[in-house]
Write an enzyme that holds these catalytic residues in place. Structure first.
Site, mmCIF file in Angstrom:
data_model
loop_
_atom_site.group_PDB
_atom_site.id
_atom_site.type_symbol
_atom_site.label_atom_id
_atom_site.label_comp_id
_atom_site.label_asym_id
_atom_site.label_seq_id
_atom_site.Cartn_x
_atom_site.Cartn_y
_atom_site.Cartn_z
ATOM 1 N N ASP A 94 1.286 -1.083 -0.416
ATOM 2 C CA ASP A 94 -0.419 0.366 -0.403
ATOM 3 C C ASP A 94 0.667 1.590 0.358
ATOM 4 O O ASP A 94 0.444 2.425 -0.542
ATOM 5 C CB ASP A 94 -0.994 -0.311 1.009
ATOM 6 C CG ASP A 94 -0.366 0.156 2.602
ATOM 7 O OD1 ASP A 94 0.746 -0.380 2.535
ATOM 8 O OD2 ASP A 94 -1.153 -0.099 3.670
ATOM 9 N N ARG A 99 2.695 5.737 -3.363
ATOM 10 C CA ARG A 99 3.968 6.596 -3.927
ATOM 11 C C ARG A 99 3.791 6.419 -5.090
ATOM 12 O O ARG A 99 3.751 7.735 -6.488
ATOM 13 C CB ARG A 99 4.994 5.766 -3.050
ATOM 14 C CG ARG A 99 5.501 6.643 -1.943
ATOM 15 C CD ARG A 99 7.208 5.919 -2.010
ATOM 16 N NE ARG A 99 7.092 5.110 -1.540
ATOM 17 C CZ ARG A 99 6.749 4.119 -1.427
ATOM 18 N NH1 ARG A 99 6.460 3.911 0.214
ATOM 19 N NH2 ARG A 99 7.781 2.550 -1.640
ATOM 20 N N ASP A 116 -2.529 -2.486 11.442
ATOM 21 C CA ASP A 116 -1.436 -2.909 12.309
ATOM 22 C C ASP A 116 -1.104 -3.072 13.536
ATOM 23 O O ASP A 116 -1.195 -3.873 14.036
ATOM 24 C CB ASP A 116 0.089 -1.736 12.399
ATOM 25 C CG ASP A 116 0.673 -1.849 10.365
ATOM 26 O OD1 ASP A 116 0.668 -2.847 9.730
ATOM 27 O OD2 ASP A 116 1.068 -1.211 10.151
#
Length: 310
Positions: A94, A99, A116
């Site tokens: 991801d 980017r 996370d």
């Protein structure tokens, strides 16, 4: 048209001044909220749907895989480990997508961090139930992980400039955090090894009599003991959990009974030093965030005239 142009020019200085005030004060604190100063899209402009950006779609996929791994966690160690590992590996994808498509957003950064923290916490909760004597250690790791990242993100968003990301750490604040967040290889290795350590412990709870002595407990008649205690599910009598001994769950339970503990030990042993270093980084991150927030409190008190000279 000429009158309209003059009106626009007259409004420019005040708008620039407002935006400047929202950026920083003494390079530290934002005076205003970016939301308040950003111009809302007009009817002729097309509003972007942040929730459907590719990095965020990958984030939703991670959540689905993580929930699926939790479903299989009590009795299906191989399926759970596979789903959990894929969910963790997508964490790197991801960031690459953000980017590549130029779709880095604050929502995506928060979604990534929350995912996370939640997935790791859920795995540690299982380990706490697998080894109750070590539950306080796993509970401490959960608390440290949540407190460190929450304080760091809150300090970054409230004290940093507009558009600041929690991964943009200045080297003057912490050399350790700067190396951790700005070197993508270092960040990937630390996060991956940290998760591998806990996955290894999870697999050992199904396979290692050293950590789960109940795996070898005999019954009065000499047969293998049975327990539905998480961490020793291989001991549970199949008939006590499944009506059909040929069901998918019963077969997976039988396979867990034959799981070899060699590779889980290898994974856990290799990842252990990096996991320990990751916990040290969490402590550093929490301390630095606390000091940054305290600096902001001092400046605010000075601005309000509440500070006392001693």
């Amino acid at each position: 048209m000429a009158g309209r142009g003059k009106k626009q020019k007259a409004s420019e200085p005040s708008e620039i001044q407002d935006n400047h005030a929202s950026t920083s004060s003494n390079g530290t604190i934002r005076k205003g909220s970016p939301r308040r100063n950003q111009r809302a899209p007009t009817s002729g402009e097309q509003s972007e749907n942040i929730f459907l950006f590719w990095p965020n779609i990958i984030g939703y996929t991670r959540i689905v895989l993580a929930v699926a791994s939790l479903y299989y966690m009590p009795l299906h160690p191989r399926t759970c480990s596979l789903l959990y590992s894929i969910s963790c590996l997508l964490d790197a994808l991801d960031g690459y997508a953000a980017r590549f498509y130029n779709q880095s957003t604050t929502f995506g950064a928060v979604l990534d961090m929350v995912t996370d923290r939640c997935t790791t916490a859920c795995l540690l909760v299982f380990l706490s139930s697998a080894w109750p004597r070590w539950a306080i250690l796993f509970q401490g790791l959960i608390s440290l992980d949540l407190a460190s990242h929450y304080m760091h993100m809150y300090a970054t968003l409230s004290m940093g400039e507009s558009g600041q990301s929690h991964k943009k750490v200045d080297s003057s604040r912490s050399w350790i955090l700067y190396q951790y967040y700005n070197n993508k290889i270092v960040l990937f290795v630390f996060c991956t090894m940290n998760e591998l350590f806990f996955i290894g412990l999870y697999l050992l709870s199904f396979s290692s009599p050293t950590l789960s002595p109940s795996l070898l407990q005999p019954t009065p008649d000499g047969a293998t003991a049975g327990s539905a205690q998480p961490g020793s599910p291989a001991l549970a009598p199949i008939s006590a959990l499944f009506a059909s001994p040929w069901s998918a769950g019963a077969l997976e339970l039988a396979r867990a009974n034959k799981m070899d503990s060699f590779w889980p030990w290898v994974i856990t042993g290799i990842a252990a030093p990096v996991m320990a270093a990751k916990q040290f980084i969490n402590i550093v991150q929490m301390v630095k965030a606390s000091k940054w927030l305290a600096e902001g409190d001092i400046i605010r008190r000075r601005q309000l005239g509440l500070s006392k000279t001693r």
